[in-house]
Design an enzyme around this catalytic site. Sequence first.
Site, PDB file in Angstrom:
ATOM      1  N   LYS A 151       0.829  -1.209   0.000  1.00 54.68           N
ATOM      2  CA  LYS A 151       0.000   0.000   0.000  1.00 54.68           C
ATOM      3  C   LYS A 151       0.862   1.257   0.000  1.00 54.68           C
ATOM      4  O   LYS A 151       0.539   2.218  -0.698  1.00 54.68           O
ATOM      5  CB  LYS A 151      -0.965  -0.021   1.176  1.00 54.68           C
ATOM      6  CG  LYS A 151      -2.110  -0.998   0.938  1.00 54.68           C
ATOM      7  CD  LYS A 151      -3.086  -1.018   2.062  1.00 54.68           C
ATOM      8  CE  LYS A 151      -4.250  -1.945   1.729  1.00 54.68           C
ATOM      9  NZ  LYS A 151      -5.112  -2.192   2.868  1.00 54.68           N
ATOM     10  N   LYS A 190      -3.464  -8.948 -10.689  1.00 50.39           N
ATOM     11  CA  LYS A 190      -4.594  -9.118  -9.775  1.00 50.39           C
ATOM     12  C   LYS A 190      -5.586  -7.964  -9.958  1.00 50.39           C
ATOM     13  O   LYS A 190      -5.181  -6.799 -10.010  1.00 50.39           O
ATOM     14  CB  LYS A 190      -4.074  -9.113  -8.327  1.00 50.39           C
ATOM     15  CG  LYS A 190      -5.164  -9.353  -7.292  1.00 50.39           C
ATOM     16  CD  LYS A 190      -4.750  -8.928  -5.894  1.00 50.39           C
ATOM     17  CE  LYS A 190      -5.611  -7.808  -5.432  1.00 50.39           C
ATOM     18  NZ  LYS A 190      -6.201  -7.733  -4.182  1.00 50.39           N
ATOM     19  N   LYS A 197      -9.143  -2.366  -7.125  1.00 49.30           N
ATOM     20  CA  LYS A 197      -9.600  -0.979  -7.286  1.00 49.30           C
ATOM     21  C   LYS A 197      -8.409  -0.077  -7.520  1.00 49.30           C
ATOM     22  O   LYS A 197      -8.424   0.812  -8.349  1.00 49.30           O
ATOM     23  CB  LYS A 197     -10.274  -0.517  -5.980  1.00 49.30           C
ATOM     24  CG  LYS A 197     -11.737  -0.802  -5.916  1.00 49.30           C
ATOM     25  CD  LYS A 197     -12.232  -0.702  -4.491  1.00 49.30           C
ATOM     26  CE  LYS A 197     -11.791  -1.893  -3.678  1.00 49.30           C
ATOM     27  NZ  LYS A 197     -12.481  -2.140  -2.436  1.00 49.30           N
TER      28      LYS A 197
HETATM   29  P1  ADP Z   1      -9.018  -4.257  -3.659  1.00 47.90           P
HETATM   30  O1  ADP Z   1      -7.740  -5.009  -3.912  1.00 47.90           O
HETATM   31  O2  ADP Z   1      -9.786  -4.006  -4.917  1.00 47.90           O
HETATM   32  O3  ADP Z   1      -8.790  -2.997  -2.844  1.00 47.90           O
HETATM   33  P2  ADP Z   1     -10.059  -5.340  -1.201  1.00 47.90           P
HETATM   34  O4  ADP Z   1      -8.697  -5.371  -0.615  1.00 47.90           O
HETATM   35  O5  ADP Z   1     -11.019  -4.323  -0.683  1.00 47.90           O
HETATM   36  O6  ADP Z   1      -9.934  -5.215  -2.780  1.00 47.90           O
HETATM   37  O7  ADP Z   1     -10.682  -6.787  -1.063  1.00 47.90           O
HETATM   38  C1  ADP Z   1     -11.919  -7.162  -0.489  1.00 47.90           C
HETATM   39  C2  ADP Z   1     -12.061  -8.671  -0.566  1.00 47.90           C
HETATM   40  O8  ADP Z   1     -12.040  -9.108  -1.922  1.00 47.90           O
HETATM   41  C3  ADP Z   1     -10.902  -9.436   0.123  1.00 47.90           C
HETATM   42  O9  ADP Z   1     -11.398 -10.631   0.695  1.00 47.90           O
HETATM   43  C4  ADP Z   1      -9.979  -9.746  -1.010  1.00 47.90           C
HETATM   44  O10 ADP Z   1      -9.165 -10.861  -0.749  1.00 47.90           O
HETATM   45  C5  ADP Z   1     -10.955 -10.019  -2.160  1.00 47.90           C
HETATM   46  N1  ADP Z   1     -10.335  -9.682  -3.448  1.00 47.90           N
HETATM   47  C6  ADP Z   1      -9.965  -8.449  -3.890  1.00 47.90           C
HETATM   48  N2  ADP Z   1      -9.436  -8.504  -5.126  1.00 47.90           N
HETATM   49  C7  ADP Z   1      -9.464  -9.815  -5.491  1.00 47.90           C
HETATM   50  C8  ADP Z   1      -9.047 -10.529  -6.668  1.00 47.90           C
HETATM   51  N3  ADP Z   1      -8.531  -9.907  -7.715  1.00 47.90           N
HETATM   52  N4  ADP Z   1      -9.204 -11.868  -6.669  1.00 47.90           N
HETATM   53  C9  ADP Z   1      -9.736 -12.528  -5.612  1.00 47.90           C
HETATM   54  N5  ADP Z   1     -10.148 -11.910  -4.486  1.00 47.90           N
HETATM   55  C10 ADP Z   1     -10.025 -10.577  -4.406  1.00 47.90           C
HETATM   56  N1  TRP Z   2      -8.586  -6.265   5.234  1.00 44.03           N
HETATM   57  C1  TRP Z   2      -9.781  -6.678   4.557  1.00 44.03           C
HETATM   58  C2  TRP Z   2      -9.685  -6.204   3.084  1.00 44.03           C
HETATM   59  O1  TRP Z   2      -8.925  -5.329   2.747  1.00 44.03           O
HETATM   60  C3  TRP Z   2     -11.024  -6.134   5.193  1.00 44.03           C
HETATM   61  C4  TRP Z   2     -11.227  -6.648   6.578  1.00 44.03           C
HETATM   62  C5  TRP Z   2     -11.183  -5.905   7.726  1.00 44.03           C
HETATM   63  C6  TRP Z   2     -11.521  -7.989   6.949  1.00 44.03           C
HETATM   64  N2  TRP Z   2     -11.455  -6.712   8.805  1.00 44.03           N
HETATM   65  C7  TRP Z   2     -11.648  -7.982   8.372  1.00 44.03           C
HETATM   66  C8  TRP Z   2     -11.667  -9.182   6.249  1.00 44.03           C
HETATM   67  C9  TRP Z   2     -11.929  -9.153   9.077  1.00 44.03           C
HETATM   68  C10 TRP Z   2     -11.949 -10.358   6.960  1.00 44.03           C
HETATM   69  C11 TRP Z   2     -12.067 -10.338   8.363  1.00 44.03           C
HETATM   70  O2  TRP Z   2     -10.430  -6.687   2.289  1.00 44.03           O
END
Ligand code: ADP
Ligand code: TRP
Length: 324
Positions: A114, A193, A196
């Site tokens: 990040k 991957k 967003k």
């Molecule tokens: P992003 O990478 O778009 O910011 P998040 O971190 O908010 O997504 O992910 C929310 C949930 O969706 C998590 O459980 C994450 O593992 C799953 N996820 C996000 N992107 C993918 C992907 N490309 N393939 C599989 N799972 C994903």
């Molecule tokens: N870190 C997770 C993500 O980026 C979001 C999240 C926060 C989460 N608390 C959690 C996922 C507890 C599973 C369980 O998507």
Amino acid sequence: MAEKKRILSGIQPSGLLHIGNYFGAMKQFLELQDENECYIFIANYHALTSINNKEELYKNTLEVAINYLSIGLDPEKVILFKQSDIPEVCELSWILSTVTPMGLLERCVSYKDKIAKGILASHGLFAYPILQAADILIYKSDIVPVGSDQKQHVEVTRDIAIKFNNTYGELLKIPDLRINKQTAVVPGIDGQKMSKSYNNYISHFSDEKTLKKQVMNIVTDSTPLEAPKDPDKCNVYALYKLFASKNEIEKMADNYRKGGYGYGNAKKELLGKILDYFGNAREKYDELKNNLDYVEKVLKNGAEKAKKVANETLKEIRDAVGLK
Ligand code: ADP
Ligand code: TRP
């Protein structure tokens, strides 16, 4: 019937959700909701690490809630809530932080990823996995369904829980991770991957014109239409596999190998599949966008239920550490 498990997961409200979120995480919630006790929340405290605008945060929070309801999470079966309605997790997060070795956090790749993407290297971002551990542990969760990028955070949670239990007694449940192997990492339109923050996503709730643009922008190589192609090297095919039946997948692979079938054809088929697959969800989404009172009511009901459980655990923990 198998014993009911307690399931917990959350998604950050950091923008539009995409099909990576759906196949990586949300589809698992749907698979689990009938037979288990599910706690699914919107991680808005976590989102403060990347969003500093109150209107945007609130809009995104409702967006995730609408997503959950539109894809078919049933508020009669699932406890849906906002993380910030249970501020008790912040207290638990502090208590857990006092048994968390720095090295555990220093090893987390998500922090490094990040900051490499330009997110401020704040203390909140560094301590993010402890708050996530508190989310999971406060509900004594058995199973945490997520995409594979969250694997390390669940492992950290387990380590923190073990450390706490060793220090204060066996109070916390050690959770298990659940990942859908076939869809653990959904590729984006550039083959990386889907995320967003890479701007390489396809969002199932985009309007039709935008969705079409996202699909048409999937990166392919320059093999001419007439030439045979290798389906396994193509992003369009990889995404098509998420939606199509076995026969349809074989048929597309044959078309690739035979030649005379262009990437444009495959993209059209993929677009049709996405619209078809999410047809009902997209209707529900439009409906809920105009019924925010209902959405807020669902979250309020969920919070009341979640709070009871969180308070019980926190009371035990306060007692155990001497904060009576
Ligand atoms: P992003 O990478 O778009 O910011 P998040 O971190 O908010 O997504 O992910 C929310 C949930 O969706 C998590 O459980 C994450 O593992 C799953 N996820 C996000 N992107 C993918 C992907 N490309 N393939 C599989 N799972 C994903
Ligand atoms: N870190 C997770 C993500 O980026 C979001 C999240 C926060 C989460 N608390 C959690 C996922 C507890 C599973 C369980 O998507």
